[in-house]
Write an enzyme that holds these catalytic residues in place. Structure first.
Site, PDB file in Angstrom:
ATOM      1  CB  THR A   1      -0.973   0.022   1.140  1.00 29.86           C
ATOM      2  OG1 THR A   1      -1.768  -1.328   1.246  1.00 29.86           O
ATOM      3  CG2 THR A   1      -1.918   1.120   1.389  1.00 29.86           C
ATOM      4  NE  ARG A  29      -8.835  -7.603   2.002  1.00 24.32           N
ATOM      5  CZ  ARG A  29      -7.480  -6.956   2.046  1.00 24.32           C
ATOM      6  NH1 ARG A  29      -7.103  -6.001   1.305  1.00 24.32           N
ATOM      7  NH2 ARG A  29      -7.161  -6.666   3.500  1.00 24.32           N
ATOM      8  N   GLY A  31     -10.232  -4.187   0.865  1.00 28.75           N
ATOM      9  CA  GLY A  31      -9.712  -3.741   2.236  1.00 28.75           C
ATOM     10  C   GLY A  31     -10.082  -2.517   2.664  1.00 28.75           C
ATOM     11  CG  ASP A  32      -7.086  -0.446   5.289  1.00 30.83           C
ATOM     12  OD1 ASP A  32      -6.483  -1.345   4.245  1.00 30.83           O
ATOM     13  OD2 ASP A  32      -6.132   0.233   5.634  1.00 30.83           O
ATOM     14  CB  THR A  51       0.393   0.960   4.845  1.00 26.53           C
ATOM     15  OG1 THR A  51       0.860  -0.208   4.409  1.00 26.53           O
ATOM     16  CG2 THR A  51       1.566   1.479   5.985  1.00 26.53           C
ATOM     17  N   GLY A  52      -1.250  -1.634   6.144  1.00 24.19           N
ATOM     18  CA  GLY A  52      -1.096  -2.672   7.079  1.00 24.19           C
ATOM     19  C   GLY A  52      -2.430  -3.630   7.025  1.00 24.19           C
ATOM     20  N   GLY A  54      -5.575  -4.660   6.449  1.00 25.61           N
ATOM     21  CA  GLY A  54      -6.795  -3.874   6.308  1.00 25.61           C
ATOM     22  C   GLY A  54      -7.943  -4.101   7.228  1.00 25.61           C
TER      23      GLY A  54
END
Lengths: 135, 175
Positions: A1, A29, A31-32, A51-52, A54
């Site tokens: 990200t 899927r 994510g965040d 970032t990480g 999600g």
């Protein structure tokens, strides 16, 4: 990200984030990153890009949580970001980090894993580029 | 009033013991370049929203980072790109998800913000929207990097051997 946050010379804040997601994620899927308030947020108080992991950022609405702590609890950006990344993200079993800038131009880049690719600059000061905690 | 900008290029895939010096040098150069793309906008008196878009576009174009042409693969073997942009002054926001061909997803997110009353568009409809906006599209080969393909094969093998899909190693867990 990847992501960016900025405050311009008129005092306006903005955030942007972009990602390929997670290796071998299930097709379809989400994510965040595209969930406003989870991995990306900007208002008149703070701009955040995450970032990480999600799903953890989504479950905690963590980008917005930083703003909420600042606006409603009067926390500084540093305190709010520290609490969200080092406490709330961990409590959700997530790893990762955020970059954020507030209306005063203060920048923070906390993360709870081994490293986070990051860089920042204020005005024409020399740019800072870092990966690990000690940098 | 001064201006400020910060960028990130991911966190979860970083293991100090596994980054070679040459790769680290490329990453640091890529970060510096992206930062300058955004800072140039601010230095010229531009808007924060334009600055973050410029910085993210530079990161999307760099195969060192998990976005755009450096994106990881999903379990079906193709990229699904996501992006978001938000203007703090107005709370205008645009996001996209499930893109497979848009070179710079952050530009698609910005167009959702600019041209629609919605916040999020996804998958085929989002791609058709990006195409109608005139955004550059790429074929699958543009988004293929050997490093990401190898990471997918490694992760699929681990899952096939009984590994938990939610417990990926740090090397492949997230970008």
């Amino acid at each position: 990200t990847v992501g960016a946050v900025a405050r311009d010379a008129q005092g306006r804040l903005a955030a942007a984030t972009s990602t390929g997601g997670r290796t071998a994620k299930m097709a379809g899927r989400i994510g965040d990153t595209p969930v406003i308030g989870a991995g990306t947020w900007a208002d008149e108080t703070v701009a955040v890009s995450a970032t990480g992991h999600g799903e953890s950022f989504v479950r905690g609405a963590l980008a917005h949580e930083i703003s909420a702590r600042m606006r409603l609890a009067g926390q500084s950006l540093a305190d709010a970001a520290e609490a969200v990344v080092m406490q709330e993200l961990g409590a959700l079993a997530g790893t990762g980090g955020i970059i954020a800038v507030d209306r005063n131009g203060t920048i923070v880049t906390p993360f709870n894993c081994e490293g986070m690719y990051r860089a920042w600059a204020v005005d024409d000061a020399p740019p800072q580029v870092a990966i690990y905690h000690e940098e | 009033m001064s201006f400020s900008i910060a960028i990130h290029g991911g966190a979860g895939t970083i293991l100090r013991s596994e980054i070679q010096p040459e790769e680290e040098a490329r990453i640091r150069a890529g970060l510096a370049h992206a930062l300058e793309q955004g800072r140039a906008v601010l230095r010229a008196g531009g808007a924060a929203l334009d600055a973050v878009q410029a910085a993210v576009m530079a990161l999307e174009d760099d195969p060192c980072f998990n976005a755009g042409r450096g994106a990881v693969f999903n379990d079906a073997g193709f990229v699904e790109l996501e992006a978001a942009a938000m203007d703090g002054a107005t709370r205008a926001a645009g996001t996209v998800t499930g893109l497979r061909r848009v070179r710079n997803p952050v530009c698609a997110a910005r167009e959702v913000m600019r041209r629609t009353p919605h916040v999020t568009l996804g998958f085929e409809a989002a791609e058709r929207f990006a195409e109608a906006c005139g955004l550059p599209l790429e074929d699958a080969a543009y988004f293929h990097t050997d490093k990401r393909w190898a990471a997918l094969q490694q992760e699929l093998a681990r899952i096939a051997a009984g590994g938990d899909a939610s417990q990926a190693s740090e090397q492949v867990k997230h970008g």
